[in-house]
Design an enzyme around this catalytic site. Structure first.
Site, PDB file in Angstrom:
ATOM      1  CG  ASP A  47      -1.595  -1.195   1.569  1.00 64.48           C
ATOM      2  OD1 ASP A  47      -1.566  -2.128   0.767  1.00 64.48           O
ATOM      3  OD2 ASP A  47      -2.198  -1.242   2.657  1.00 64.48           O
ATOM      4  CG  ASP A 166      -5.256  -0.268   6.725  1.00 62.77           C
ATOM      5  OD1 ASP A 166      -4.159  -0.603   7.219  1.00 62.77           O
ATOM      6  OD2 ASP A 166      -5.969  -1.041   6.060  1.00 62.77           O
ATOM      7  CD  GLU A 220      -7.041  -5.245   3.994  1.00 60.84           C
ATOM      8  OE1 GLU A 220      -6.375  -5.849   4.849  1.00 60.84           O
ATOM      9  OE2 GLU A 220      -6.796  -5.341   2.782  1.00 60.84           O
TER      10      GLU A 220
HETATM   11  C1  FRU Z   1      -3.837  -3.783   2.545  1.00 62.02           C
HETATM   12  C2  FRU Z   1      -3.233  -4.187   3.888  1.00 62.02           C
HETATM   13  C3  FRU Z   1      -3.624  -3.209   4.983  1.00 62.02           C
HETATM   14  C4  FRU Z   1      -2.518  -3.394   5.975  1.00 62.02           C
HETATM   15  C5  FRU Z   1      -1.320  -3.603   5.091  1.00 62.02           C
HETATM   16  C6  FRU Z   1      -0.277  -4.515   5.637  1.00 62.02           C
HETATM   17  O1  FRU Z   1      -3.119  -4.301   1.478  1.00 62.02           O
HETATM   18  O2  FRU Z   1      -3.632  -5.502   4.232  1.00 62.02           O
HETATM   19  O3  FRU Z   1      -4.916  -3.422   5.508  1.00 62.02           O
HETATM   20  O4  FRU Z   1      -2.355  -2.292   6.810  1.00 62.02           O
HETATM   21  O5  FRU Z   1      -1.816  -4.135   3.874  1.00 62.02           O
HETATM   22  O6  FRU Z   1       0.838  -4.538   4.813  1.00 62.02           O
END
Ligand code: FRU
Length: 472
Positions: A47, A166, A220
């Site tokens: 991300d 997040d 997310e």
């Molecule tokens: C989305 C996610 C988020 C988390 C991160 C971990 O791709 O699963 O929810 O914070 O990646 O790398």
């Protein structure tokens, strides 16, 4: 190769300079490296995080596991840019090394307070018996490193599981708000809202009520912002089943347009729409600068093996897109600064049939009279990515069935969108394709891994004009 827990949870602190150098060499030897996208120097990128304009530059961080193409211990890597298109590597900014983030400094957002760039991210902790614990941590960027300021939200409120992460922070009338992606105890997804006046004490306001209930098992990477007088809620729901042409990727990313009332905690909205109809797009984040709202996504998805894995790295971020709402529709256009990357014009043609050798990296503009066409990109011998428009059906199809090294085929090899097409604006960067349709009405982002370097473009169909520029 399967990775043991010990291998996945190694910190950059325990890696010698020599080992890093070996990983860098392996990555650099990979075909399919990008020319103008944000990509990891080694390992896995996911991300976009902490996207903020600060001190005359855009700051972008991303989720990074340095040691290989797997989801291991997540660090934050840092890049900056004056113009959103040329990026400078700033190195690792956050190494997870406290109790709260012992198993990863997960995703979060950035904001400026008292002249300093702050971030709020999720600390992912696992106990000895591998029970997850999520907390929300605030840090400040100093000398290129994120220093921990405080644990803002130490625990998950009652009624939710430890899938609680997040945070996206914004400031409104002197008050800080944070939305957090959550899973209810009944294993359905939602977004919750917090408020703070000082960044120290955060009040849990509750869940934001939408008309989507239930809608997947986890939401997310939420993001909330105002755009052209309306509110937009962006999030990435997991657990949505395919429905016609929609929702074919392992996980989705989309938005609601409407009105958020932070007092009653309700969001009244229209239908949920996917942000991108390509194969490889997830977990986007936005920032605003000078009234312009810019979105960047992860050009990849979890739990899928990609052909670059064998070279020790995976994924990139998408190009930045400007968002607007026009006549109730969300439009996404590449940032205007992209044109500064144009070099030679390698294609300037019109007609019903065009064929040309293409460089590894380029931009293509195609304008048609609105009837059927077929566009083969990254064509090598019998291999190509086909973009096909059927005017009678009003459907645009992206077909990567025979587009190079296959991967993720269990999720299908075509994607279709109902849309009347009069123009495409395509960006190719060796192994990525970002295709904007009708001046931002729709976008498809995907990866393609052609087997050879010499490639062609072939166009057949509607009377069209095609212009192509080489990129570095
Ligand atoms: C989305 C996610 C988020 C988390 C991160 C971990 O791709 O699963 O929810 O914070 O990646 O790398």
């Amino acid at each position: 190769m399967s990775w043991t827990k010990a291998e996945r949870y190694r910190s950059l602190r325990d890696v010698s300079a020599l080992e890093m150098e070996t990983l860098r060499t392996k990555t650099a030897a990979s075909p399919w490296r990008f020319g103008y996208h944000i990509q990891p120097p080694t390992g896995l990128l996911n991300d976009p995080n902490g996207f903020t304009y600060y001190n005359g530059e855009y700051h972008m961080f991303y989720q990074w596991f340095p040691l290989g193409p797997v989801h291991g211990l997540k660090h934050w890597y840092h890049v900056t840019s004056p113009d959103l298109v040329t990026w400078t590597d700033r190195g690792v900014a956050l190494v997870p090394e406290t109790t709260e983030d012992s198993h990863g400094a997960y995703s979060g957002s950035g904001f400026v307070k008292d002249g300093e760039l702050h971030v709020m991210y999720t600390g992912n902790h696992r106990t000895d018996d591998w029970t997850r614990h999520a907390s929300q941590v605030i840090g400040v960027l100093r000398d290129g490193k994120i220093e921990r300021r405080n644990v803002a939200i130490p625990d998950v409120p009652a009624g939710y599981t430890e899938h609680f992460r997040d945070p996206k922070v914004w400031l409104e009338d002197g008050v800080y708000y944070a939305v957090v992606g959550a899973q209810r105890e009944n294993e359905t997804g939602c977004v919750v809202l917090y408020r703070s006046t000082d960044l120290d004490d955060w009040t849990f306001l509750g869940e934001i009520e939408t008309g989507l209930d239930p809608f997947g098992y986890m939401w997310e990477c939420p993001d909330v912002f105002e755009l052209n007088g309306q509110h937009v809620l962006v999030f990435s729901p997991q657990g949505i089943e395919p429905d016609g042409h929609r929702y074919h990727n392992i996980y989705q990313s989309g938005f609601l347009i409407g009105k958020l009332d932070v007092e009653t905690l309700t969001f009244t909205h229209g239908t949920f729409e996917e942000l991108d109809f390509g194969f490889d797009f997830y977990a986007p984040q936005t920032t605003e600068q000078d009234g312009r709202r810019v979105l960047v996504g992860w050009m990849g998805l979890p739990e899928i093996e990609y052909p670059t894995d064998r070279f020790g790295w995976a994924h990139a971020l998408t190009l930045p897109r400007v968002l607007t709402i026009e006549e109730g529709m969300l439009k996404q256009r590449p940032v205007a600064e992209m044109t500064t990357l144009r070099q030679d014009t390698f294609l300037d043609a019109s007609g019903t049939s065009v064929s040309v050798a293409t460089p590894d990296r380029y931009e293509l503009e195609l304008k048609t009279d609105g009837s059927d066409f077929s566009l083969d990109l990254l064509q090598v011998e019998n291999e190509s990515l086909v973009i096909r428009y059927d005017a009678a059906a009003g459907e645009l199809t992206i077909d990567r069935t025979n587009a190079g090294e296959p991967f993720a085929t269990e999720f299908g090899t075509t994607r279709t969108k109902a849309i009347h097409v009069t123009s495409l604006h395509v960006f190719i960067d060796s192994s990525s394709v970002e295709c904007f349709v009708n001046d931002g009405e729709a976008v498809a982002t995907l990866r393609v891994f052609p087997s050879e370097l010499e490639k062609q473009l072939r166009y057949e169909g509607a009377t069209a004009s095609l212009t192509g520029w080489t990129y570095q």
